[in-house]
Design a protein around this motif. Structure first.
Motif, PDB file in Angstrom:
ATOM      1  N   ALA A   1       1.885   6.659  22.248  1.00 19.37           N
ATOM      2  CA  ALA A   1       2.893   6.038  21.384  1.00 19.37           C
ATOM      3  C   ALA A   1       3.037   6.823  20.089  1.00 19.37           C
ATOM      4  CB  ALA A   1       2.496   4.588  21.093  1.00 19.37           C
ATOM      5  N   TRP A   2       1.911   7.246  19.560  1.00 22.56           N
ATOM      6  CA  TRP A   2       1.899   8.028  18.308  1.00 22.56           C
ATOM      7  C   TRP A   2       2.681   9.329  18.494  1.00 22.56           C
ATOM      8  CZ3 TRP A   2      -3.070  10.507  15.820  1.00 22.56           C
ATOM      9  CH2 TRP A   2      -2.883  10.655  14.442  1.00 22.56           C
ATOM     10  N   THR A   3       2.433   9.961  19.611  1.00 22.57           N
ATOM     11  CA  THR A   3       3.125  11.223  19.897  1.00 22.57           C
ATOM     12  C   THR A   3       4.633  11.004  19.964  1.00 22.57           C
ATOM     13  OG1 THR A   3       1.225  11.909  21.201  1.00 22.57           O
ATOM     14  CG2 THR A   3       3.262  13.137  21.535  1.00 22.57           C
TER      15      THR A   3
ATOM     16  N   LEU B   1       5.763  -0.230  22.164  1.00 21.30           N
ATOM     17  CA  LEU B   1       5.329   0.927  22.962  1.00 21.30           C
ATOM     18  C   LEU B   1       4.071   0.609  23.767  1.00 21.30           C
ATOM     19  CD1 LEU B   1       6.023   3.730  20.334  1.00 21.30           C
ATOM     20  CD2 LEU B   1       7.203   3.419  22.489  1.00 21.30           C
ATOM     21  N   CYS B   2       3.172  -0.138  23.151  1.00 19.37           N
ATOM     22  CA  CYS B   2       1.947  -0.503  23.883  1.00 19.37           C
ATOM     23  C   CYS B   2       2.270  -1.510  24.991  1.00 19.37           C
ATOM     24  CB  CYS B   2       0.905  -1.061  22.921  1.00 19.37           C
ATOM     25  SG  CYS B   2       0.206   0.204  21.835  1.00 19.37           S
ATOM     26  N   ASP B   3       3.145  -2.454  24.688  1.00 19.07           N
ATOM     27  CA  ASP B   3       3.496  -3.441  25.721  1.00 19.07           C
ATOM     28  C   ASP B   3       4.193  -2.794  26.916  1.00 19.07           C
ATOM     29  OD1 ASP B   3       2.489  -5.966  25.332  1.00 19.07           O
ATOM     30  OD2 ASP B   3       4.155  -6.695  24.108  1.00 19.07           O
ATOM     31  N   ILE B   4       4.899  -1.709  26.699  1.00 15.82           N
ATOM     32  CA  ILE B   4       5.559  -1.074  27.853  1.00 15.82           C
ATOM     33  C   ILE B   4       4.683   0.039  28.442  1.00 15.82           C
ATOM     34  CG2 ILE B   4       7.907  -1.740  27.239  1.00 15.82           C
ATOM     35  CD1 ILE B   4       8.345   1.031  26.063  1.00 15.82           C
ATOM     36  N   GLY B   5       3.412  -0.011  28.104  1.00 16.60           N
ATOM     37  CA  GLY B   5       2.446   0.769  28.864  1.00 16.60           C
ATOM     38  C   GLY B   5       1.991   2.089  28.279  1.00 16.60           C
TER      39      GLY B   5
ATOM     40  N   GLY C   1       3.938   6.429   9.218  1.00 15.27           N
ATOM     41  CA  GLY C   1       4.429   6.517  10.577  1.00 15.27           C
ATOM     42  C   GLY C   1       3.666   5.732  11.628  1.00 15.27           C
ATOM     43  N   PRO C   2       4.094   5.951  12.854  1.00 14.26           N
ATOM     44  CA  PRO C   2       3.617   5.105  13.956  1.00 14.26           C
ATOM     45  C   PRO C   2       2.200   5.447  14.367  1.00 14.26           C
ATOM     46  CG  PRO C   2       5.018   6.828  14.806  1.00 14.26           C
ATOM     47  CD  PRO C   2       4.962   7.031  13.320  1.00 14.26           C
ATOM     48  N   GLY C   3       1.272   5.116  13.526  1.00 15.68           N
ATOM     49  CA  GLY C   3      -0.105   5.508  13.748  1.00 15.68           C
ATOM     50  C   GLY C   3      -0.711   4.910  15.007  1.00 15.68           C
ATOM     51  N   ALA C   4      -1.524   5.732  15.656  1.00 17.80           N
ATOM     52  CA  ALA C   4      -2.238   5.247  16.830  1.00 17.80           C
ATOM     53  C   ALA C   4      -3.221   4.153  16.428  1.00 17.80           C
ATOM     54  CB  ALA C   4      -2.991   6.406  17.475  1.00 17.80           C
ATOM     55  N   ALA C   5      -3.650   4.210  15.172  1.00 16.70           N
ATOM     56  CA  ALA C   5      -4.695   3.289  14.728  1.00 16.70           C
ATOM     57  C   ALA C   5      -4.281   1.826  14.902  1.00 16.70           C
ATOM     58  CB  ALA C   5      -5.051   3.570  13.278  1.00 16.70           C
TER      59      ALA C   5
ATOM     60  N   LYS D   1      -4.951  11.340  33.926  1.00 14.76           N
ATOM     61  CA  LYS D   1      -5.192  12.052  32.669  1.00 14.76           C
ATOM     62  C   LYS D   1      -3.865  12.521  32.052  1.00 14.76           C
ATOM     63  CE  LYS D   1      -9.438  11.339  33.455  1.00 14.76           C
ATOM     64  NZ  LYS D   1      -9.993  10.088  32.921  1.00 14.76           N
ATOM     65  N   GLY D   2      -3.914  12.691  30.739  1.00 13.83           N
ATOM     66  CA  GLY D   2      -2.693  13.067  30.030  1.00 13.83           C
ATOM     67  C   GLY D   2      -1.929  11.842  29.558  1.00 13.83           C
ATOM     68  N   THR D   3      -2.519  10.671  29.766  1.00 18.76           N
ATOM     69  CA  THR D   3      -1.866   9.429  29.339  1.00 18.76           C
ATOM     70  C   THR D   3      -2.415   8.963  28.000  1.00 18.76           C
ATOM     71  OG1 THR D   3      -3.550   8.098  30.446  1.00 18.76           O
ATOM     72  CG2 THR D   3      -1.582   8.643  31.723  1.00 18.76           C
ATOM     73  N   GLY D   4      -3.614   9.412  27.653  1.00 15.63           N
ATOM     74  CA  GLY D   4      -4.262   8.958  26.427  1.00 15.63           C
ATOM     75  C   GLY D   4      -5.207   7.791  26.657  1.00 15.63           C
TER      76      GLY D   4
END
Lengths: 298, 359
Positions: A221-223, A211-215, A104-108, B335-338
Motif C-alpha cells: 500500500a505504501w508503495t 488498500l489493506c481491506d482490498i488485500g 504520506g501513506p505510511g506503512a506504519a 513473495k513480492g506481496t509484502g
C-alpha cells in the motif's frame, strides 16, 4: 546485444523471454487486450489475482485522489531538486523519497492495525476493543495516533471522508475499516473528554485502510500511494523546469524568489575570524574546553 | 467554518451541484459550498529559510560564523570543514588525522551495493550525479549501519558513564545484541586487519590529547571485541562498521551524522564505479534484459479471464480477526506481496520514552 540479467535471482513476480512477458502467470499483452486496466494490473502484481470490479473501482479512486496534493513535502522536493536543472528523474525520485514517518501513506498505519488485530486474535477480543485500546495506549503515551490529523487540512482532509463513504458504497469494507471506524470514534470521544479541539482523519487513515481491506499488505500500500504521488511531482518538476527560473533566486522576477539572498535568516554562531593554522591547536583546545560548540552539533 | 481560521471569511465560496457522495450529510463539512482560491497571507512574518548552519550574502559565504573563503585561505581543508559544518568547531590536528583515516577506509569497498547501484544507473545513460546520488540510498540499517551501530554503542557507553564497568557493559552488549546485523563484531574482517589498525591509530592519536578530549567509544569497542571473542570464539573481531562507528562517535559526530557523512564519502567512489561501467561496459535499453523462465517460481502460466468471467470474481475482504489471520498467513506464500516482511511497531510506551529522551 547482451540480454542476460546482471543479477541471478529466483522471482515469483515475472519472467521475460524473447516472445512474451508474464506477470504472475498472465501474459501482459493478453491481459491488456482482454480489456483490463493498469489498476487491475496492480492487483496482479502485488496480490497475484484479478480484483473484483468494486475493488478495482476503489483503488482507482484512491490512487486518483492521492496523486496530487499541491504544496506538500514531496512537491517541494521535486521543485527544489529541479532548481539545479539535473535530469528530471532525480527530482521525481527525491519527491517519492520524502514519504516517511510524517508524510504520506505510511506503512506504519497498516502495521499498527495489524499489531492490534493480532492482539484481537491472540486474546480473543473484538476489533472494536483493540481499536479503543490502540487509541488509549497512543494517547496515554502522548503520541500521535496514526491516520489522524493533517497540518494543512485542519478540519479533516477533504479526501478522507469521501474515501470512507466510497469504501462503504462499493461494499469493500472489512476488518481494517471496522478497526479504523472504532479508532476514530474513540479518538474523537477522548479528545472531547479532554477538552481538546477536533482533529480529523487524514488520507492515510482513510486511504490506507481501504488498500489493506482490498488485500494489499501495508508495505505494498505504501508503495502504491507514495509512487502515485510521483506522477504529479514529475509535473511540478516540469513546471519548475519550463515555467520558472533555475535557482529560484533571480532579482528580475516580480515576486521575491525562494532562494533570494534575503530569504535566509541565520541564527548560528556570530561571524568570527578564521584562526591562522599556527594557532589552530590552541584554538581547537579552547573550543573543546568551553564546550559551547555542543549546542550547534547536528 | 471561519472560527477555524479567520482568513476563510475573506474568501469566496462556490456553490456546486451535488456529485457522487458529496452531498452526504455524514461528511464532516459542507462539500457543496467550500471556499475557493488560496488562503490569504496572515499577519505573521513572511517565510524565510532559518538556518544555524550557514548564510550567504552578495560577497560572503559563512558557515558557523566563519567565512568559508577565509578558512580555506588560512589553510583549512575538507576534513576541517566537516568539523566546522557539523560541529561548529575547529578540530584538533589529531582529530583531523583520524577523520582522514576513516574517510579513506570508507571511500571504496569493491563491487559493494552502492557501487552496483551506481553502475546500474549509468547503464541507462543517466547523469553521473544520479549514479552517485542513487548509491547513497544503499545505506540502510544493515548495510553501512553507522546510525544503528552508533546508537547501540551509545547505549552501553552511557551505562559505563553511569558506573557500570567497561567489561560488564561490553558483556551485556554481547548478550543483548550479538545477533543484530549491525553488531559491529563479526567474522568479516578475520583476515583483514584494517578495522583493528584504524582503531589502534585513532586510539594512539586521541590518547595524545586525552587531557582535553576523553575517548569513550573506542575503549568500549575494544572491550566489546574482547567480550565477543570470549563468548563467540576467537574468529570474530571488530569489523569495519564497528571500527568506523566508534571512531566517528569519539570524534564527536552524532550517529546519524556519521551515517550520512560516510554515505556521501562512499558516493564519490560510486562515481568512479559509474565511470568505469561507462568506459568498460555497455548501456541497456528498455526491454533488453530477459528473465529466464527457469528462474521464475510464481503462479504457472494461465489464461487471462474475459471481463465477463471477471464478474464472478469475489473480493477479498475479511470481517473477523480469525478470517483475517488465516488470510494473512496464506498470503505469505506469495513473495513480492509484502506479507512476509516484518515491520515492528513499537509499543507506544517505549516509543514515547524514546521521544522524551530525544527532547
Amino acid at each position: 546485444m547482451d540480454r542476460k540479467p546482471m543479477f541471478q535471482r529466483k522471482t515469483s513476480i515475472s519472467y521475460k523471454t524473447e516472445e512474451k512477458t508474464v506477470l504472475r502467470g498472465y501474459n501482459v499483452t493478453e491481459f491488456a487486450e482482454a480489456g483490463y486496466t493498469f489498476i487491475d494490473a496492480l492487483f496482479v502484481l502485488f496480490q497475484g489475482r484479478i480484483p473484483a470490479e468494486n475493488e478495482r473501482k476503489i483503488l482507482d479512486y484512491e490512487v486518483a485522489v492521492f496523486m496530487e496534493h499541491s504544496m506538500s513535502p514531496s512537491a517541494v522536493s521535486a521543485i527544489g531538486v529541479m532548481n539545479g536543472h539535473p535530469m528530471l528523474p532525480p527530482a521525481v525520485a527525491a519527491a517519492v523519497s520524502t514519504f516517511g514517518g510524517a508524510h504520506g501513506p505510511g506503512a506504519a498505519h497498516g502495521y499498527m492495525i495489524k499489531k492490534y488485530l493480532d492482539r484481537a486474535f491472540d486474546e480473543n477480543k473484538t476489533v472494536e476493543e483493540v481499536a479503543r485500546a490502540c487509541v488509549d495506549e497512543y494517547m496515554d503515551a502522548g503520541l500521535a495516533v496514526m491516520g489522524m490529523g493533517q497540518p494543512q487540512h485542519i478540519e479533516g482532509d477533504p479526501r478522507a471522508h469521501p474515501l470512507h463513504l466510497k469504501h462503504e458504497e462499493l461494499g469493500v469494507t472489512g476488518v481494517y475499516r471496522k478497526f479504523q471506524t472504532a479508532l476514530e470514534e474513540r479518538f474523537h470521544a477522548r479528545r472531547k473528554e479532554e477538552g481538546k479541539g477536533y482533529v480529523g482523519v487524514n488520507v492515510v487513515g482513510a486511504g490506507n485502510t481501504i488498500l489493506c481491506d482490498i488485500g494489499f499488505a501495508p508495505y505494498a500500500a505504501w508503495t502504491i500511494g507514495s509512487v502515485s504521488r510521483g506522477w504529479s511531482c514529475a509535473c511540478h518538476a516540469l513546471h519548475q523546469l519550463k515555467k520558472a527560473r533555475a535557482w529560484s533566486a533571480s532579482r528580475n522576477e516580480p515576486m521575491v524568489q525562494m532562494l533570494d539572498l534575503s530569504m535566509i535568516k541565520y541564527i548560528g554562531p556570530e561571524d568570527r575570524e578564521a584562526p591562522p593554522l599556527s594557532e589552530r591547536q590552541e584554538y581547537a583546545k579552547k573550543q573543546l574546553e568551553s564546550g559551547e560548540y555542543k549546542r550547534w552539533v547536528l | 467554518m471561519s472560527h477555524i481560521d479567520p482568513r476563510i471569511a475573506q474568501m469566496k465560496f462556490a456553490n456546486r451541484k451535488p456529485v457522487g457522495n458529496l452531498a452526504d450529510p455524514r461528511l464532516r463539512y459542507n462539500y457543496l459550498n467550500r471556499e475557493i482560491g488560496t488562503l490569504p497571507p496572515d499577519n505573521r512574518e513572511g517565510f524565510r529559510w532559518v538556518s544555524e548552519l550557514a548564510y550567504k550574502n552578495i560577497h560572503r559565504i559563512v558557515t558557523r560564523g566563519w567565512c568559508t573563503t577565509e578558512l580555506a585561505e588560512a589553510g583549512y581543508g575538507i576534513t576541517d570543514f566537516l568539523f566546522v559544518n557539523w560541529q561548529a568547531r575547529i578540530p584538533l590536528i589529531e582529530e583531523k588525522a583520524v577523520l582522514d583515516y576513516c574517510m579513506i577506509l570508507g571511500l571504496d569497498d569493491g563491487l559493494s551495493n552502492p557501487a552496483l547501484i551506481a553502475r546500474l544507473i549509468v547503464r541507462g545513460k543517466s547523469y553521473l550525479t544520479q549514479a552517485c546520488g542513487g548509491s547513497i540510498l544503499a545505506f540502510g540499517h544493515a548495510y553501512a549501519s553507522y546510525d544503528s551501530t552508533g546508537q547501540m554503542f551509545t547505549k552501553y557507553v552511557a551505562k559505563v558513564e553511569e558506573g557500570m564497568s567497561l567489561d560488564e557493559a561490553a558483556k551485556l552488549c554481547v548478550k543483548e545484541c550479538q545477533k543484530e546485523i549491525h553488531f559491529g563484531i563479526s567474522k568479516l574482517y578475520a583476515k583483514d586487519p584494517a578495522p583493528r589498525k584504524l582503531l589502534d591509530f585513532a586510539e594512539k592519536k586521541l590518547s595524545a590529547v586525552s587531557s582535553i578530549k576523553k575517548m569513550a567509544f573506542i575503549p568500549f569497542v575494544n572491550a566489546l571485541e574482547k567480550a565477543a571473542k570470549a563468548e563467540l570464539g576467537n574468529d570474530v573481531c571488530v569489523d569495519m562498521i564497528g571500527a568506523l562507528s566508534a571512531c566517528m562517535c569519539d570524534l564527536g559526530f552524532t550517529t546519524d551524522g556519521a551515517w550520512v557523512l560516510m554515505a556521501v564519502t562512499r558516493a564519490i567512489a560510486a562515481g568512479a564505479h559509474g565511470l568505469e561501467e561507462m568506459e568498460r561496459e555497455g548501456q541497456d535499453v528498455l526491454g533488453q534484459t530477459l528473465t529466464p523462465k527457469e528462474w521464475y517460481d510464481g503462479p504457472a502460466d494461465r489464461p487471462v479471464p474475459s471481463l465477463k468471467e471477471r464478474e464472478n470474481i469475489a473480493g477479498g475482504q475479511y470481517q473477523t480477526p480469525q478470517e483475517w489471520r488465516a488470510a494473512w498467513l496464506k498470503k505469505m506464500d506469495l513473495k513480492g506481496t509484502g506479507y512476509s516482511v516484518d515491520f515492528v511497531i513499537e509499543d507506544p510506551k517505549k516509543a514515547a520514552m524514546k521521544q522524551h529522551k530525544k527532547k
